[in-house]
Design a protein around this motif. Structure first.
Motif, PDB file in Angstrom:
ATOM      1  N   LEU A 120      40.011  -0.249 -25.161  1.00  0.00           N
ATOM      2  CA  LEU A 120      40.254  -0.945 -24.001  1.00  0.00           C
ATOM      3  C   LEU A 120      40.850  -0.185 -23.071  1.00  0.00           C
ATOM      4  CD1 LEU A 120      41.989  -4.302 -25.489  1.00  0.00           C
ATOM      5  CD2 LEU A 120      39.385  -4.491 -24.577  1.00  0.00           C
ATOM      6  N   GLY A 121      41.229   1.103 -23.435  1.00  0.00           N
ATOM      7  CA  GLY A 121      42.456   1.825 -22.437  1.00  0.00           C
ATOM      8  C   GLY A 121      40.988   2.370 -21.732  1.00  0.00           C
ATOM      9  N   PHE A 122      40.086   2.712 -23.002  1.00  0.00           N
ATOM     10  CA  PHE A 122      38.762   3.198 -22.592  1.00  0.00           C
ATOM     11  C   PHE A 122      38.078   2.476 -21.257  1.00  0.00           C
ATOM     12  CE2 PHE A 122      34.043   4.059 -22.981  1.00  0.00           C
ATOM     13  CZ  PHE A 122      33.872   4.640 -22.451  1.00  0.00           C
ATOM     14  N   LEU A 123      37.934   1.706 -21.531  1.00  0.00           N
ATOM     15  CA  LEU A 123      37.277   0.802 -20.533  1.00  0.00           C
ATOM     16  C   LEU A 123      37.546   0.285 -19.829  1.00  0.00           C
ATOM     17  CD1 LEU A 123      35.103  -2.252 -23.621  1.00  0.00           C
ATOM     18  CD2 LEU A 123      34.170  -0.355 -22.419  1.00  0.00           C
ATOM     19  N   ASP A 124      39.119   0.732 -19.172  1.00  0.00           N
ATOM     20  CA  ASP A 124      39.766  -0.033 -18.388  1.00  0.00           C
ATOM     21  C   ASP A 124      39.791   1.201 -16.896  1.00  0.00           C
ATOM     22  OD1 ASP A 124      41.395  -2.077 -19.251  1.00  0.00           O
ATOM     23  OD2 ASP A 124      43.067  -1.563 -19.691  1.00  0.00           O
ATOM     24  N   LYS A 125      39.610   1.837 -17.884  1.00  0.00           N
ATOM     25  CA  LYS A 125      38.562   4.246 -16.682  1.00  0.00           C
ATOM     26  C   LYS A 125      37.561   2.776 -16.071  1.00  0.00           C
ATOM     27  CE  LYS A 125      40.196   7.003 -19.514  1.00  0.00           C
ATOM     28  NZ  LYS A 125      40.086   7.968 -20.812  1.00  0.00           N
ATOM     29  N   PHE A 126      36.342   1.807 -16.155  1.00  0.00           N
ATOM     30  CA  PHE A 126      35.172   1.539 -15.118  1.00  0.00           C
ATOM     31  C   PHE A 126      35.755   0.787 -14.701  1.00  0.00           C
ATOM     32  CE2 PHE A 126      34.430   4.128 -19.305  1.00  0.00           C
ATOM     33  CZ  PHE A 126      33.061   4.496 -18.675  1.00  0.00           C
ATOM     34  N   THR A 127      36.608   0.630 -13.748  1.00  0.00           N
ATOM     35  CA  THR A 127      37.525   0.003 -12.913  1.00  0.00           C
ATOM     36  C   THR A 127      36.070  -0.518 -11.653  1.00  0.00           C
ATOM     37  OG1 THR A 127      38.385   1.364 -11.518  1.00  0.00           O
ATOM     38  CG2 THR A 127      39.903   0.116 -12.084  1.00  0.00           C
ATOM     39  N   GLY A 128      35.843  -2.198 -11.553  1.00  0.00           N
ATOM     40  CA  GLY A 128      34.970  -2.664 -11.446  1.00  0.00           C
ATOM     41  C   GLY A 128      33.694  -2.169 -11.819  1.00  0.00           C
TER      42      GLY A 128
ATOM     43  N   ASP B 147      36.027  13.805 -18.289  1.00  0.00           N
ATOM     44  CA  ASP B 147      35.856  12.051 -16.620  1.00  0.00           C
ATOM     45  C   ASP B 147      34.344  11.035 -17.686  1.00  0.00           C
ATOM     46  OD1 ASP B 147      35.585  10.347 -15.463  1.00  0.00           O
ATOM     47  OD2 ASP B 147      35.337  11.826 -13.147  1.00  0.00           O
ATOM     48  N   PRO B 148      34.934  10.498 -18.405  1.00  0.00           N
ATOM     49  CA  PRO B 148      34.291   9.047 -18.686  1.00  0.00           C
ATOM     50  C   PRO B 148      32.979   8.671 -17.732  1.00  0.00           C
ATOM     51  CG  PRO B 148      36.063   9.348 -20.093  1.00  0.00           C
ATOM     52  CD  PRO B 148      36.152  10.400 -18.234  1.00  0.00           C
ATOM     53  N   VAL B 149      33.881   8.100 -16.801  1.00  0.00           N
ATOM     54  CA  VAL B 149      33.038   7.576 -16.127  1.00  0.00           C
ATOM     55  C   VAL B 149      32.454   7.821 -15.010  1.00  0.00           C
ATOM     56  CG1 VAL B 149      33.410   6.016 -13.586  1.00  0.00           C
ATOM     57  CG2 VAL B 149      35.220   6.062 -15.373  1.00  0.00           C
ATOM     58  N   ALA B 150      32.614   9.473 -15.047  1.00  0.00           N
ATOM     59  CA  ALA B 150      31.718  10.830 -14.337  1.00  0.00           C
ATOM     60  C   ALA B 150      30.157  10.328 -14.953  1.00  0.00           C
ATOM     61  CB  ALA B 150      32.118  11.711 -13.392  1.00  0.00           C
ATOM     62  N   ALA B 151      30.590  11.067 -16.401  1.00  0.00           N
ATOM     63  CA  ALA B 151      29.496  11.524 -17.809  1.00  0.00           C
ATOM     64  C   ALA B 151      28.192  10.128 -17.034  1.00  0.00           C
ATOM     65  CB  ALA B 151      30.291  11.230 -19.041  1.00  0.00           C
ATOM     66  N   TYR B 152      29.220   8.451 -17.337  1.00  0.00           N
ATOM     67  CA  TYR B 152      28.335   7.347 -17.457  1.00  0.00           C
ATOM     68  C   TYR B 152      27.652   7.651 -16.067  1.00  0.00           C
ATOM     69  CZ  TYR B 152      27.803   2.129 -17.068  1.00  0.00           C
ATOM     70  OH  TYR B 152      26.734   1.138 -16.558  1.00  0.00           O
TER      71      TYR B 152
END
Ligand code: C5P
Length: 232
Positions: free
Chosen positions: A18-26, A218-223
């Motif tokens: 959940l901490g990981f998924l919280d990084k993907f705001t929006g 930066d997981p969001v940037a990698a995604y």
């Protein structure tokens, strides 16, 4: 379902995922829940992530006698996931039983795909240890055909095999492909790997990406990088 990136959420606790998924705001990435998280947290974590609005691939790779798989799939069908899977090595009897179990009383069901050969298996291991002769690609194609003939919706395979699977089993037969790495990234334990851009070129429908996203600084940037390379 169109082309998409599925993040393999290989975590061992609810807090971590959940901490990981919280990084993907929006954003609500399509996520894969595998054995590690499912065995740690049970079905409740599937419900929780679904409630947050994510599509879910429940990757439990069932492989047992037909009746056991049918009954297990009937239980999983209540979890309202989008995609689940089994091993094609369980044979067509097992795959057909799985479909029966997965189908709800109102005739709806999650998509069901079959693992062909794991992307960590190479020709030598397949020939010498699993005692299957021949080339990995030919075995993948043969398993894919059996899965298609059994009524399944697609297969898990290496992106390198996605084009051939589509040729043999049709354009709408899904290819869900792990073993994806950035050109400048670590391969880890995967053997048959390719980049998101190459996976797109060969024709994968979904790429499953774990550590290149989950272990990134930066997981969001990698995604986003995966999406840009794969979906465009
Ligand atoms: O971290 P990585 O990108 O290697 O993660 C790949 C994910 O895809 C893992 O969760 C692994 O269990 C899964 N998978 C795979 N090969 C298959 C089927 C599933 O790597 N054939």
């Amino acid at each position: 379902m169109g082309k998409d990136v599925i993040i393999a959420c290989d975590f061992s606790s609810k807090e971590e995922v959940l901490g990981f998924l919280d990084k993907f705001t929006g954003k609500k990435p399509f996520v894969k829940i595998g054995m590690e998280l499912f065995y740690a947290e049970g079905p409740e974590i599937v419900r929780e992530i679904k409630k947050r609005g994510h599509k879910i691939f429940l990757d439990l790779k069932l492989h047992d006698i037909p009746n056991t798989v049918k009954k297990a799939m009937a239980v999983l069908s209540k979890l309202d996931v989008d995609l689940c899977n089994l091993h094609a090595a369980g044979t067509s009897a097992m795959m057909k039983a799985a479909l029966e179990g997965l189908t709800r009383p109102d005739s709806t069901r999650p998509l069901l795909i079959a693992v062909t050969q794991l992307t960590s298996t190479d020709k030598q291991r397949m020939n010498d240890e699993i005692l299957i002769d021949g080339e990995v690609g030919d075995v993948v194609l043969s398993y894919a055909k059996t899965a298609a003939d059994s009524g399944l919706d697609g297969v898990v395979c290496s992106p390198l095999e996605a084009g051939l699977v589509h040729e043999k089993c049709g354009k709408s037969f899904l290819t869900v492909t792990p073993g994806v790495r950035f050109a400048d990234g670590d391969v880890g334990d995967q053997v048959r790997v390719t980049t998101p851009a190459k996976a797109k070129e060969i024709g994968s429908d979904y790429i499953v990406v774990g550590r290149p996203i989950t272990a990134a600084a930066d997981p969001v940037a990698a995604y986003e990088r995966c999406l840009a390379e794969f979906v465009g």
